[in-house]
Design a protein around this motif. Structure first.
Motif, PDB file in Angstrom:
ATOM      1  N   PRO A 296     -10.188  11.855  -1.297  1.00 23.67           N
ATOM      2  CA  PRO A 296      -9.823  11.975  -0.033  1.00 23.67           C
ATOM      3  C   PRO A 296      -8.675  10.917   0.326  1.00 23.67           C
ATOM      4  O   PRO A 296      -8.096  11.151   1.319  1.00 23.67           O
ATOM      5  CB  PRO A 296     -11.091  11.293   0.601  1.00 23.67           C
ATOM      6  CG  PRO A 296     -11.919  10.569  -0.453  1.00 23.67           C
ATOM      7  CD  PRO A 296     -11.568  11.352  -1.547  1.00 23.67           C
ATOM      8  N   LEU A 297      -8.307  10.099  -0.344  1.00 25.31           N
ATOM      9  CA  LEU A 297      -7.437   8.962  -0.371  1.00 25.31           C
ATOM     10  C   LEU A 297      -6.048   9.878  -0.360  1.00 25.31           C
ATOM     11  O   LEU A 297      -5.223   9.336   0.431  1.00 25.31           O
ATOM     12  CB  LEU A 297      -7.165   7.711  -1.427  1.00 25.31           C
ATOM     13  CG  LEU A 297      -8.757   7.082  -1.695  1.00 25.31           C
ATOM     14  CD1 LEU A 297      -8.483   5.913  -2.502  1.00 25.31           C
ATOM     15  CD2 LEU A 297      -9.028   6.646  -0.034  1.00 25.31           C
ATOM     16  N   GLN A 298      -6.068  10.838  -1.013  1.00 27.18           N
ATOM     17  CA  GLN A 298      -4.660  11.537  -0.982  1.00 27.18           C
ATOM     18  C   GLN A 298      -4.657  12.577   0.099  1.00 27.18           C
ATOM     19  O   GLN A 298      -3.443  12.919   0.773  1.00 27.18           O
ATOM     20  CB  GLN A 298      -4.684  12.167  -2.595  1.00 27.18           C
ATOM     21  CG  GLN A 298      -3.385  13.202  -2.549  1.00 27.18           C
ATOM     22  CD  GLN A 298      -3.334  13.859  -3.792  1.00 27.18           C
ATOM     23  OE1 GLN A 298      -4.139  13.647  -4.629  1.00 27.18           O
ATOM     24  NE2 GLN A 298      -2.523  14.531  -4.140  1.00 27.18           N
TER      25      GLN A 298
ATOM     26  N   ASP B 190      -0.030   6.152  -0.051  1.00 28.60           N
ATOM     27  CA  ASP B 190       0.977   6.215  -1.232  1.00 28.60           C
ATOM     28  C   ASP B 190       0.230   6.008  -2.660  1.00 28.60           C
ATOM     29  O   ASP B 190      -0.706   5.633  -2.694  1.00 28.60           O
ATOM     30  CB  ASP B 190       1.754   5.042  -0.921  1.00 28.60           C
ATOM     31  CG  ASP B 190       2.924   5.219  -1.830  1.00 28.60           C
ATOM     32  OD1 ASP B 190       3.919   5.830  -1.422  1.00 28.60           O
ATOM     33  OD2 ASP B 190       2.834   4.352  -2.976  1.00 28.60           O
ATOM     34  N   ALA B 191       0.871   7.068  -3.464  1.00 24.49           N
ATOM     35  CA  ALA B 191       0.338   7.109  -4.765  1.00 24.49           C
ATOM     36  C   ALA B 191       0.098   5.579  -5.409  1.00 24.49           C
ATOM     37  O   ALA B 191      -0.982   5.409  -6.024  1.00 24.49           O
ATOM     38  CB  ALA B 191       1.143   7.940  -5.653  1.00 24.49           C
TER      39      ALA B 191
ATOM     40  N   ALA C 190      -3.477   1.563  -7.423  1.00 24.60           N
ATOM     41  CA  ALA C 190      -3.643  -0.052  -7.474  1.00 24.60           C
ATOM     42  C   ALA C 190      -5.101  -0.126  -6.873  1.00 24.60           C
ATOM     43  O   ALA C 190      -6.041  -1.148  -7.619  1.00 24.60           O
ATOM     44  CB  ALA C 190      -2.730  -0.959  -6.450  1.00 24.60           C
ATOM     45  N   PHE C 191      -5.775   0.613  -6.249  1.00 28.81           N
ATOM     46  CA  PHE C 191      -6.968   0.460  -5.506  1.00 28.81           C
ATOM     47  C   PHE C 191      -8.016   0.922  -6.574  1.00 28.81           C
ATOM     48  O   PHE C 191      -9.168   0.352  -6.963  1.00 28.81           O
ATOM     49  CB  PHE C 191      -7.208   1.248  -4.220  1.00 28.81           C
ATOM     50  CG  PHE C 191      -6.856   0.729  -2.749  1.00 28.81           C
ATOM     51  CD1 PHE C 191      -5.694  -0.161  -2.795  1.00 28.81           C
ATOM     52  CD2 PHE C 191      -7.541   0.530  -1.908  1.00 28.81           C
ATOM     53  CE1 PHE C 191      -5.201  -0.765  -1.702  1.00 28.81           C
ATOM     54  CE2 PHE C 191      -7.364  -0.069  -0.743  1.00 28.81           C
ATOM     55  CZ  PHE C 191      -6.024  -0.770  -0.710  1.00 28.81           C
TER      56      PHE C 191
ATOM     57  N   VAL D 183       0.658  -5.043  -2.957  1.00 32.69           N
ATOM     58  CA  VAL D 183       1.401  -3.867  -2.821  1.00 32.69           C
ATOM     59  C   VAL D 183       1.603  -3.416  -1.240  1.00 32.69           C
ATOM     60  O   VAL D 183       0.640  -3.612  -0.350  1.00 32.69           O
ATOM     61  CB  VAL D 183       0.875  -2.460  -3.118  1.00 32.69           C
ATOM     62  CG1 VAL D 183       1.633  -1.216  -3.126  1.00 32.69           C
ATOM     63  CG2 VAL D 183       0.686  -2.908  -4.755  1.00 32.69           C
ATOM     64  N   ALA D 184       2.849  -3.035  -0.820  1.00 32.26           N
ATOM     65  CA  ALA D 184       3.349  -2.866   0.345  1.00 32.26           C
ATOM     66  C   ALA D 184       2.349  -2.046   1.050  1.00 32.26           C
ATOM     67  O   ALA D 184       2.078  -0.829   0.649  1.00 32.26           O
ATOM     68  CB  ALA D 184       4.835  -2.552   0.483  1.00 32.26           C
ATOM     69  N   GLY D 185       1.788  -2.166   2.255  1.00 30.09           N
ATOM     70  CA  GLY D 185       1.007  -1.092   2.979  1.00 30.09           C
ATOM     71  C   GLY D 185      -0.585  -1.313   2.685  1.00 30.09           C
ATOM     72  O   GLY D 185      -1.142  -0.466   3.050  1.00 30.09           O
TER      73      GLY D 185
END
Length: 693
Positions: free
Chosen positions: A115-117, A123-124, A129-130, A168-170
């Motif tokens: 679901p994250l994608q 962003d990949a 990172a998560f 990480v940005a965002g």
């Protein structure tokens, strides 16, 4: 899983994302996604319904083909596929929805696992990172459930703070999006996998999944035009399998997939009801004819079971097979007969060889009750070879010559020898007519030598060879010994005039023959007109369509006249030749009757069966068409009111027809009275020549 996610999951993910964006509810988004995919497939469902109706509509014809070729599954399959092609039926159309459903399911699994994608479009780099952070916390590989584990940890107050540490940005925006994502529906967490060891409300998903699958299968068995015609296993075996599969499947994937499966089954039920209302099967299908064809097929199966070799016959076949292939058993000449009744076509040549040479004949038959086994002659060695061993035996034949009356060598199950390439294969006709329409295209191509009935057959074969640029075969102008045997029997018959003229109705057994199309109309015209009418069906018709024949006979049980009889005992063919007139359609018996008795025939113009649709590419016209108006007259089945006058005319013109038919026989049938000598001497000379070499 990553390949599926990239190829199928990405496009489906956008559809799911659109559904979720519109309703902001995970469960309703899955429901909407299911509805959308079903709507896109609805035109396909309509086409499949029409195709299925077409299939069931063809079932009576399919059953007739199965009944006709009850002992030749390969031929039955070939004829069925030809029928499907002619009617533009697609036999595999019904599995298309399943083939489409599989990638949808796989894609949806990828969407629900990621679901994250697909739903949040993170962003990949952030996703990676998560996942790394979650894996480090869990101290294990997260596998396909990595996204779901991240969501669980981000939403857990005790672990959410560690994700803020990711540089990480965002990241903060991603955490906010994850916090806003609700994967629950009516209190069910659709991201969780139901576990039978944990008794909670989530177990309702697999249970409803199995129940909905059973309900769909149940209704399909009752309503679906094709499914309801399947056998018990095809209907209920599949229902049990789908129910069990749906139950099991919903236990090994997230509940969101199980929820999709439930929605898909419910929508499929609705679609089933809608397409059946739009295209009602009963408006297109003759169910009465269908049931009738089923009963005929069952009778054919029962009769075929009775004809199957017994244990004793199988043992004999095994023993004869070994005896035939015995290396010490040197063979120069082999005859092959499909069944007992074919010996009469080979008899003249066989007897000539026995009486005029010391050649040993190895006679192979597929009939355990063939009369050849009762012949006490040391020059004949007979073998019973059943169908299970016949194919291999033909491949292993080691002889100089094989003589057969069976066409289509090399085209179907029986092939030329793999052991000897120089065997001479000789074909003998079992009918005195043309080679073009009766035989299939290429039926004689694998033969080296043809014993021709007359010059007309030689012309047909040569023209066929030239048209298709084939090498010339060895053609022997032989004649038709069977006709000579019939003539001898006829000459010996008592020909004392009877009080009533005997009219014999002798139809063929092909489709739309007299018995199937107009027997009652013919009898209505002839009965109680001073004739003795005898109905003698083709033996193959009685064998294959016993139910239909019994129905015809039973319909005259209450007939109070003595001028009608049905002849169903085929042990004696003399009854054919003591008739004064024959009524037929396309049966070869009619020509044998005319050539032997010199009496005329009435041909009913039922639809003609053409085994070779390319028969007209050669110049020669089929003899069975040329002679119909020469040895008798033709009558349209729609004009049977003129049948009685035609009968009177032919009976009154018997002397005129006698001389005319005698002249026709002289023209078309070669070597009458000496055909056995011609054929037998050819075989003797060829084998002697080979032996000297």
């Amino acid at each position: 899983m990553e390949v599926i996610n990239n190829i199928i999951g990405v496009p489906l993910g956008y559809i799911m994302w659109l559904c979720y964006t519109l309703v902001q509810n995970y469960g309703i988004a899955i429901l909407l996604f299911t509805l959308l995919t079903k709507a896109l497939m609805f035109p396909l469902n309509i086409w499949i319904q029409k195709n299925s109706i077409k299939m069931v509509k063809l079932h009576p014809e399919v059953n007739r083909i199965s009944s006709l070729y009850i002992n030749d599954k390969a031929k039955a399959s070939q004829m069925q596929m030809l029928l499907y092609k002619q009617e533009n039926y697609k036999p595999f159309a019904s599995i298309i929805p399943m083939l489409i459903q599989i990638p949808i399911i796989l894609g949806l699994i990828a969407v629900i696992y990621n679901p994250l994608q697909h739903l949040l479009h993170l962003d990949a780099n952030i996703i990676d990172a998560f996942i790394q952070k979650a894996a480090a916390y869990s101290q294990t590989e997260l596998g396909s459930g990595a996204h779901l584990k991240v969501i669980e940890l981000v939403n857990d107050v005790s672990t959410s703070s560690m994700f803020s540490e990711i540089n990480v940005a965002g990241t903060s925006e991603a955490i906010a999006k994850i916090n806003s994502l609700d994967l629950k529906f009516i209190g069910l967490n659709l991201s969780k996998i139901p576990n039978i060891t944990e008794w909670n409300v989530l177990l309702i998903v697999p249970l409803i999944s199995g129940a909905s699958a059973f309900l769909l299968s149940f209704l399909q068995n009752k309503i679906n035009v094709l499914q309801r015609e399947s056998g018990w296993f095809g209907r209920w075996g599949m229902a049990i399998f789908l129910t069990a599969f749906s139950l099991y499947f919903a236990f090994i994937v997230p509940a969101g997939v199980g929820f999709y499966w439930i929605c898909s089954n419910i929508f499929s039920i609705a679609i089933l009801l809608i397409v059946n209302a739009m295209h009602k099967p009963k408006e297109h299908i003759d169910y009465e004819a269908l049931e009738k064809s089923k009963k005929e097929l069952e009778k054919s199966k029962e009769m075929w079971k009775k004809q199957k070799p017994s244990a004793e016959q199988k043992l004999k076949s095994k023993q004869d097979y070994k005896r035939f292939l015995d290396e010490k058993n040197i063979k120069m000449l082999v005859f092959y007969s499909e069944k007992n009744g074919f010996y009469k076509y080979l008899k003249g040549v066989v007897e000539y060889i026995l009486n005029n040479s010391d050649i040993v004949i190895h006679y192979v038959t597929s009939d355990p009750n063939d009369n050849i086994f009762s012949m006490d002659n040391p020059q004949i060695k007979s073998y019973y070879i059943d169908d299970t061993k016949l194919i291999v035996l033909f491949m292993k034949i080691d002889t100089d010559m094989v003589v057969m009356t069976m066409s289509d060598l090399q085209q179907y199950h029986l092939k030329r020898s793999f052991v000897r390439k120089d065997i001479e294969y000789v074909y003998m006709f079992h009918y005195p007519l043309s080679t073009t329409m009766v035989l299939k295209k290429g039926a004689l191509d694998a033969y080296d030598t043809i014993f021709c009935v007359g010059k007309f057959q030689m012309d047909e074969i040569r023209q066929t060879e030239q048209h298709y640029k084939q090498p010339a075969k060895n053609l022997v102008l032989c004649g038709y010994a069977m006709l000579e045997q019939l003539q001898a029997s006829y000459d010996a018959m008592d020909k004392t005039p009877r009080g009533k003229k005997k009219i014999l109705i002798a139809p063929s057994w092909q489709e739309n023959n007299i018995l199937d199309s107009c027997i009652h109309e013919i009898l209505d015209e002839l009965l109680k007109k001073g004739y003795h009418v005898v109905v003698r069906p083709h033996p193959e018709y009685v064998k294959r369509y016993a139910a239909k024949m019994n129905s015809i006979v039973e319909s005259y049980n209450d007939y109070n006249g003595d001028d009608l009889s049905f002849e169903l005992d085929f042990t004696d063919s003399s009854s054919i030749f003591n008739s004064d007139l024959v009524i037929s359609d396309w049966s070869g018996t009619a020509y044998e009757f005319a050539f032997v008795t010199k009496k005329p025939v009435i041909f009913i113009d039922t639809p003609q069966k053409i085994n070779n649709p390319e028969y007209d590419v050669i110049e020669a016209k089929p003899l069975e068409i040329i002679l119909r108006n020469e040895i008798g007259i033709q009558i349209d089945p729609q004009e049977l009111g003129g049948l009685c006058p035609a009968v009177e005319e032919l009976l009154a013109s018997s002397e005129k027809y006698a001389s005319k038919i005698a002249e026709i026989r002289q023209t078309y049938i070669a070597n009458f009275g000496s055909s056995s000598k011609v054929g037998g001497q050819y075989i003797i000379d060829k084998l002697n020549s080979k032996e000297k070499k």
